[in-house]
Design a protein around this motif. Structure first.
Motif, PDB file in Angstrom:
ATOM      1  N   PRO A 111      87.405  -7.691 105.566  1.00 14.84           N
ATOM      2  CA  PRO A 111      88.448  -7.971 106.551  1.00 14.84           C
ATOM      3  C   PRO A 111      88.334  -7.128 107.815  1.00 14.84           C
ATOM      4  O   PRO A 111      89.313  -7.065 108.555  1.00 14.84           O
ATOM      5  N   LEU A 158      87.719 -10.099  84.887  1.00 17.76           N
ATOM      6  CA  LEU A 158      86.944  -9.491  85.970  1.00 17.76           C
ATOM      7  C   LEU A 158      87.131  -7.983  85.934  1.00 17.76           C
ATOM      8  O   LEU A 158      88.199  -7.501  85.578  1.00 17.76           O
ATOM      9  N   PRO A 159      86.087  -7.236  86.317  1.00 16.82           N
ATOM     10  CA  PRO A 159      86.272  -5.790  86.412  1.00 16.82           C
ATOM     11  C   PRO A 159      87.161  -5.472  87.618  1.00 16.82           C
ATOM     12  O   PRO A 159      87.461  -6.361  88.417  1.00 16.82           O
ATOM     13  N   GLU A 160      87.564  -4.213  87.727  1.00 18.84           N
ATOM     14  CA  GLU A 160      88.345  -3.806  88.895  1.00 18.84           C
ATOM     15  C   GLU A 160      87.354  -3.387  89.979  1.00 18.84           C
ATOM     16  O   GLU A 160      86.577  -2.466  89.780  1.00 18.84           O
ATOM     17  N   PHE A 161      87.369  -4.093  91.102  1.00 18.36           N
ATOM     18  CA  PHE A 161      86.392  -3.847  92.150  1.00 18.36           C
ATOM     19  C   PHE A 161      86.896  -2.795  93.130  1.00 18.36           C
ATOM     20  O   PHE A 161      88.073  -2.797  93.493  1.00 18.36           O
ATOM     21  N   ALA A 162      85.988  -1.945  93.594  1.00 17.07           N
ATOM     22  CA  ALA A 162      86.363  -0.946  94.596  1.00 17.07           C
ATOM     23  C   ALA A 162      86.435  -1.591  95.970  1.00 17.07           C
ATOM     24  O   ALA A 162      87.158  -1.127  96.842  1.00 17.07           O
ATOM     25  N   LYS A 163      85.665  -2.674  96.160  1.00 15.16           N
ATOM     26  CA  LYS A 163      85.603  -3.295  97.483  1.00 15.16           C
ATOM     27  C   LYS A 163      86.243  -4.683  97.433  1.00 15.16           C
ATOM     28  O   LYS A 163      85.886  -5.508  96.589  1.00 15.16           O
ATOM     29  N   LEU A 164      87.160  -4.907  98.363  1.00 16.75           N
ATOM     30  CA  LEU A 164      87.883  -6.171  98.436  1.00 16.75           C
ATOM     31  C   LEU A 164      86.928  -7.367  98.472  1.00 16.75           C
ATOM     32  O   LEU A 164      87.147  -8.378  97.809  1.00 16.75           O
ATOM     33  N   PRO A 199      78.406  -4.705  91.851  1.00 13.41           N
ATOM     34  CA  PRO A 199      79.518  -4.340  92.725  1.00 13.41           C
ATOM     35  C   PRO A 199      79.897  -2.878  92.488  1.00 13.41           C
ATOM     36  O   PRO A 199      79.443  -2.261  91.526  1.00 13.41           O
ATOM     37  N   GLU A 200      80.735  -2.341  93.372  1.00 15.58           N
ATOM     38  CA  GLU A 200      81.220  -0.982  93.151  1.00 15.58           C
ATOM     39  C   GLU A 200      82.485  -1.079  92.299  1.00 15.58           C
ATOM     40  O   GLU A 200      83.406  -1.804  92.656  1.00 15.58           O
ATOM     41  N   PHE A 201      82.489  -0.369  91.174  1.00 14.13           N
ATOM     42  CA  PHE A 201      83.623  -0.459  90.244  1.00 14.13           C
ATOM     43  C   PHE A 201      84.563   0.722  90.435  1.00 14.13           C
ATOM     44  O   PHE A 201      84.127   1.818  90.765  1.00 14.13           O
ATOM     45  N   THR A 202      85.848   0.500  90.178  1.00 12.45           N
ATOM     46  CA  THR A 202      86.764   1.636  90.207  1.00 12.45           C
ATOM     47  C   THR A 202      86.817   2.314  88.842  1.00 12.45           C
ATOM     48  O   THR A 202      87.205   3.453  88.743  1.00 12.45           O
ATOM     49  N   LYS A 203      86.454   1.570  87.778  1.00 12.36           N
ATOM     50  CA  LYS A 203      86.536   2.144  86.433  1.00 12.36           C
ATOM     51  C   LYS A 203      85.135   2.428  85.910  1.00 12.36           C
ATOM     52  O   LYS A 203      84.282   1.548  85.882  1.00 12.36           O
ATOM     53  N   ASP A 218      83.955  -7.747  97.280  1.00 10.12           N
ATOM     54  CA  ASP A 218      83.345  -8.033  95.978  1.00 10.12           C
ATOM     55  C   ASP A 218      84.307  -8.858  95.118  1.00 10.12           C
ATOM     56  O   ASP A 218      83.899  -9.749  94.382  1.00 10.12           O
ATOM     57  N   THR A 250      79.478  -3.778 102.681  1.00 11.34           N
ATOM     58  CA  THR A 250      79.325  -3.408 101.271  1.00 11.34           C
ATOM     59  C   THR A 250      77.989  -3.950 100.777  1.00 11.34           C
ATOM     60  O   THR A 250      77.362  -4.783 101.437  1.00 11.34           O
ATOM     61  N   ASP A 264      83.703   0.092  83.308  1.00 14.86           N
ATOM     62  CA  ASP A 264      83.198  -1.192  83.822  1.00 14.86           C
ATOM     63  C   ASP A 264      81.742  -1.035  84.256  1.00 14.86           C
ATOM     64  O   ASP A 264      80.920  -1.920  84.042  1.00 14.86           O
ATOM     65  N   ARG A 291      79.602  -0.911  81.154  1.00 14.48           N
ATOM     66  CA  ARG A 291      79.450  -2.255  80.575  1.00 14.48           C
ATOM     67  C   ARG A 291      78.473  -3.095  81.390  1.00 14.48           C
ATOM     68  O   ARG A 291      77.670  -3.841  80.837  1.00 14.48           O
ATOM     69  N   ALA A 349      91.234   0.220  80.562  1.00 14.10           N
ATOM     70  CA  ALA A 349      90.939  -0.713  81.646  1.00 14.10           C
ATOM     71  C   ALA A 349      90.737  -2.103  81.042  1.00 14.10           C
ATOM     72  O   ALA A 349      90.565  -2.243  79.827  1.00 14.10           O
ATOM     73  N   ASN A 350      90.754  -3.130  81.866  1.00 15.00           N
ATOM     74  CA  ASN A 350      90.549  -4.494  81.380  1.00 15.00           C
ATOM     75  C   ASN A 350      89.150  -4.678  80.831  1.00 15.00           C
ATOM     76  O   ASN A 350      88.182  -4.272  81.442  1.00 15.00           O
ATOM     77  N   SER A 351      89.060  -5.322  79.672  1.00 15.79           N
ATOM     78  CA  SER A 351      87.759  -5.676  79.108  1.00 15.79           C
ATOM     79  C   SER A 351      88.021  -6.576  77.916  1.00 15.79           C
ATOM     80  O   SER A 351      89.162  -6.682  77.451  1.00 15.79           O
ATOM     81  N   TYR A 370      76.522 -13.549  90.101  1.00 14.05           N
ATOM     82  CA  TYR A 370      76.815 -14.978  90.185  1.00 14.05           C
ATOM     83  C   TYR A 370      75.676 -15.807  90.737  1.00 14.05           C
ATOM     84  O   TYR A 370      75.774 -17.017  90.800  1.00 14.05           O
TER      85      TYR A 370
END
Lengths: 504, 507
Positions: B112, A223-229, B224-228, A231, B64, B231, B234, A63-65, B29
């Motif tokens: 949305p 940026l991390p991969e967010f589950a919610k748009l 936030p909620e992460f997919t990975k 965020d 969320t 993450d 970290r 994953a990105n990091s 932030y």
């Protein structure tokens, strides 16, 4: 740039010239150019300790990091041939790619486990601490002819193809980004602007512009991969003066959160969209509601950037993907490789210093529409160029459908349908063979009115190019890079047709 | 906390007065001090008033996690509205049903999402907080006995139920949590510790913990909620002095990426697991590989805290959910409501001022779920030994009768999960042609070995309780709170068994 340059040299030069400048930031913190270069050097020594040799194909499925970027650059530094896989990469297609490219070592992250015969090395949460025990640097001379990166094409029309890139070729492509960035709304030696990295590094359209910013001495935020748009939207809004590259799918998502009036990203420097082309309406909407510095790029793994449509061109040329960049030669040719006139659709081919010279045997399909012939690279795209030089994409050659003797270009029909109110996503494809060939549109829409779509489409592209039927779906299947997965969609459509036949 | 407070959000104002510049709420932030938070909650309560939200009004929130979501929740509390939290993705028949049952008149949504036809939708856009500057003052409702929240049970065993929770109950629980978890660093009232919000606020356990932390003057950070997964790891590593509340599934995730030697989160202050109980093996892994200050808590959104398992108990009592919390009245009773002797399994019931007084449900309630004779029946089967350790044997509604013997899925699941080759297990009952059988559905952590799992299970729970069949899967269907969605799983497995049975007749 001297021809012997290793791509990572630029980072070490910045570390010497501007050691305290921030190079990289992720959730774990910030790294200055000096710290970043130091870690790349240590990681290169660590890689040599693992027996990684120049030219050796090595897979990366992370994953990105910041750690991922350190590892990728260290692999470039030691001259290994790096292949970036999507983190979802697994299964028969992944196995075939690994076998064909001769990958023996794969870098993975927890909780993934070792797979089959591959040597799997986990880059876990303590990896950076491990590097403290390694000192120095190991640099491979970038002039060698071995590839240092094997890019995988998106695989939206079949198995991924391997595109080998040398340091020299990649450096050429990075140089192409500077004038592009310049017109997209920033200056090339501008260190104040932040590059927000928001998508998988396995998508070549993202990694090259990121490297271009690093080579220019800019600041990268991962940026991390967010589950919610939402965020994701909040994260982008939190940065002043950011530049980011998004896929067309992300662009649609961001637009769904845009306010009725005003801009969603008033503080952003620029947004560049790449991947599947956007409809003219979407580009205009993005310019109005995301940022006035909105640019669209068309490119591919084999050639890098091909064309760009800049903010000032969108009002008049939104239905094109802009003009070809100056360092690339592009031609539109017919089936016999003869150049065609303006506005005539044909096969796109290109050549230039950023274009690859060969594809990897076994992985590439030279027999298909994508390939290299007589010094030209054919990406397998159909396109037309107008008198002013604006490029219009007509879809993938492999996707073009001949129905009742007329060639139907799915992309053209898709763009027409996308401009229908209520349509959120669409893919057009041909099913059946010969006399039975049918054109089917799979549509994601609010409200389902096939008749309205049909009439709109006839008005926009003519009856000869309008689909025979419309299938409404909740979402289109996607590849890891966010493109429509046409192979899976075709299966879905065929199943649905069979079911309907069974019922009737 | 003073006993003169009548509205739970009075605590926020008190912290704003005593420590105005300390950080109350943060995300990646932005940081809000107590003063800023109290000010925003006041303004938002005036804004809610302008929308016509009155005390006692049931309102829905489908958002969320975010700082704005917390400010809105506190403001709804302040005006005395009864808030119902729905998961951000919640739609469909179940959702419509709950809206109707609970008589929700206004729903707060975020982009949305689009407005729904039948209900008033108010969009909390990205500029909502900035827009509050146009509203001034405060609009407090003083009645602490009105419900501030209608907590939805997770729905892991069927249609969700609503439990109204009042300000008074939250005050009581806030005291309880400080008493029970203060000494181990999970809770504090001195401003130390930083609670990371790691799961949806629609999960009652997370929402109340968040509110109780703020009530005690502790800082909260919204992740936030992460997919990975990496993450998430970290993000936790980057926070100082963090306390976390996790579901058992999240604990298993962290164990899967913990280093072989050393601790994953040496800098974390404490981690507490809630929800379904963890397997004894996983609890020991948490203490030795993730954080040495690991606790397990047993409780429920409708009845509060029951027991706590401390790190020093992990060696000898990891198969329990810890000792009874002194401030709660708990009994294990038989089917005639008579208390049973120590160590004997029965129905768990409790009472006290932290317990929700009623349940809103359209589905019929079982005899040992809900409220009867002044007791709250938790719906759990359990036992309490003579030292006060509590053992959870499963949900009353999940008990399967096979050949005249009651089988308690949770006990069998925990036995299976104590085998190193089992990552997670769900035991379900299936009835085919009038014959009941129990099936273990397992996510293996390596190559599955049904024979070994079966003998291990017989060793621990006896042949009478061991499953009659084993199935291996990669993932379980889950509810939005991360629990195994048992009705869905039963359906999937039922289909699978049916499909194989038609191909290969059972002999």
């Amino acid at each position: 740039m001297p021809t012997s340059a290793n791509l990572t040299d630029a980072i070490f030069e910045h570390a010497a010239k501007q050691p305290k400048m921030v190079a990289l930031e992720d959730m774990t913190g910030r790294l200055s150019y000096r710290q970043f270069a130091d870690l790349i050097g240590r990681a290169a020594v660590w890689l040599r300790g693992l027996g990684i040799e120049p030219g050796q194909p090595v897979g990366v499925r992370l994953a990105n990091s910041a750690d991922h970027l350190i590892l990728s650059l260290a692999l470039m530094r030691v001259g290994a041939a790096k292949i970036e896989f999507a983190t979802s990469g697994a299964g028969a297609q992944f196995d075939a790619t690994v076998r064909n490219l001769g990958v023996k070592t794969l870098f993975i992250e927890p909780p993934a486990r070792a797979a089959g015969d591959l040597r799997c090395i986990a880059i876990g949460p303590g990896w950076r601490r491990t590097l403290a025990d390694f000192k120095g640097d190991f640099r491979h001379d970038g002039a060698s002819p071995e590839p240092t990166d094997i890019l995988l094409s998106s695989g939206s029309t079949g198995p991924s193809k391997g595109v080998p890139c040398t340091h020299r070729l990649t450096l050429g492509r990075l140089a192409d980004w500077n004038p592009t960035y310049l017109r997209a709304g920033m200056v090339s030696d501008d260190y104040t602007c932040t590059f927000l990295h928001v998508s998988s590094m396995s998508f070549t359209g993202f990694l090259i512009p990121l490297l271009a910013r690093l080579v220019a001495g800019g600041k990268i935020v991962i940026l991390p991969e967010f589950a919610k748009l939402l965020d994701f939207v909040r994260a982008i809004r939190a940065y002043d003066d950011a530049i980011l590259i998004v896929t067309s799918g992300m662009c649609q998502d961001l637009l769904s959160c845009a306010p009725e009036q005003g801009l969603l990203f008033p503080k952003a420097r620029a947004i560049i969209c790449t991947g599947t082309p956007l409809s003219a309406e979407t580009k205009q909407h993005a310019l109005r509601s995301l940022t006035p510095n909105f640019t669209e790029i068309y490119g591919n793994a084999g050639a890098g950037i091909v064309s760009a449509l800049f903010p000032d061109e969108i009002p008049a040329h939104a239905d094109s993907v802009g003009r070809v960049i100056p360092t690339l030669t592009v031609e539109i040719v017919d089936g016999a490789d003869h150049p065609v006139g303006p506005n005539v659709a044909g096969f796109l081919r290109c050549r230039g210093s950023g274009v690859v010279e060969g594809l990897i045997a076994g992985v590439s399909s030279q027999a298909g529409f994508e390939g290299i012939r007589d010094g030209w690279y054919y990406p397998g795209d159909l396109a037309a160029i107008d008198q002013e030089g604006y490029l219009r994409l007509k879809g993938r050659a492999a996707d073009a459908v001949t129905r009742r003797g007329v060639q139907v270009f799915p992309t053209v029909v898709e763009l027409a349908l996308m401009s229908c109110p209520g349509v959120r996503d669409v893919a057009v494809l041909g099913v059946g063979a010969g006399q039975d060939t049918q054109v089917v549109a799979a549509v994601v829409a609010n409200g389902q009115d096939a008749q309205a779509l049909h009439l709109h489409c006839i008005g926009a592209v003519g009856a000869g190019h309008t689909p025979d039927s419309y299938m409404f779906v909740a979402a289109l299947p996607r590849t890891a890079a966010g493109k429509t997965d046409r192979a899976r969609l075709r299966q879905m459509v065929q199943k649905s047709i069979e079911r309907r036949r069974a019922v009737s | 906390m003073q006993d003169t407070f009548t509205n739970f959000t009075d605590t926020i104002l008190a912290h704003a007065a005593s420590r105005p510049k300390a950080v109350a709420l943060a995300d990646d932030y932005c940081k809000l001090t107590w003063k800023q938070l109290a000010d925003l909650v006041g303004r938002a309560s005036v804004w809610l008033n302008s929308l016509g939200i009155a005390p006692g009004d049931p309102v829905g929130v489908r958002m969320t996690n975010s700082i704005d979501h917390i400010i809105l929740s506190l403001a709804l509390m302040r005006v005395g509205a009864a808030k119902v939290e729905f998961g951000a993705g919640e739609t469909g028949r179940k959702f419509d049903g709950m809206i109707g049952t609970l008589k929700v008149g206004t729903l707060f949504i975020e982009p949305p999402a689009r407005s729904l036809g039948a209900i008033r939708c108010v969009k909390i856009g990205l500029d909502w907080r900035a827009g509050l500057s146009a509203f001034k003052g405060d609009n407090k409702h003083p009645d602490s006995y009105e419900p501030f929240d209608i907590s939805l049970s997770s729905g892991s065993t069927g249609q969700p139920k609503g439990y109204p929770i009042g300000h008074a109950q939250l005050f009581r629980r806030t005291h309880d949590y400080l008493d029970a978890l203060g000494p181990v660093g999970m809770f504090s009232n001195d401003g130390t510790g930083n609670l990371l919000l790691t799961s949806s606020m629609s999960f009652g356990g997370f929402l109340y913990t968040l509110m109780m932390r703020l009530g005690n003057g502790g800082r909260v950070t919204v992740l936030p909620e992460f997919t990975k997964l990496m993450d998430f790891v970290r993000a936790v590593q980057a926070e100082a002095d963090a306390v976390l509340m996790l579901t058992s599934a999240m604990c298993e995730d962290l164990i899967s990426c913990a280093p072989e030697d050393g601790i994953l989160f040496p800098q974390v202050r404490a981690i507490m697991s809630v929800g379904s109980p963890l397997a004894a093996r996983a609890k020991r892994d948490m203490v030795t590989r993730v954080t040495s200050n690991f606790l397990e808590v047993y409780g429920g959104t409708n009845f509060g805290l029951i027991s706590v398992l401390h790190p020093e108990d992990m060696l000898d009592h990891a198969d329990s959910v810890g000792r009874l919390f002194a401030g709660v009245d708990v009994e294990i009773v038989d089917s005639a409501d008579r208390p049973v002797p120590p160590g004997v399994t029965g129905y768990l019931r409790c009472r006290g001022s932290g317990v929700s007084p009623q349940v809103i449900s359209e589905a019929p309630q079982g005899r040992f779920e809900g409220f009867r004779d002044g007791w709250c029946y938790t719906g759990d089967l359990g036992a309490i030994d003579s030292d006060g350790y509590v053992y959870i044997r499963g949900r009353v509604s999940e008990v399967v009768r096979r050949r005249g013997v009651d089988i308690m899925p949770t006990a069998v699941e925990l036995a299976l999960m104590s085998h190193p080759g089992v990552r997670e297990a769900a035991v379900i009952g299936l009835t085919r042609a009038g014959v009941s059988e129990i099936i273990a559905v397992i996510i293996p952590s390596g190559k599955p070995d049904a024979q070994a799992f079966h003998s291990h299970c017989i060793d621990l729970v006896g042949a009478g309780q061991a499953p009659g069949g084993y199935l291996f899967v990669k993932q379980f269907p889950r509810t939005s709170a991360g629990k195994i969605d048992r009705p869905k799983l039963r359906q999937q497995i039922g289909k699978k068994v049916e499909a194989t049975a038609t191909k290969r007749p059972v002999i």
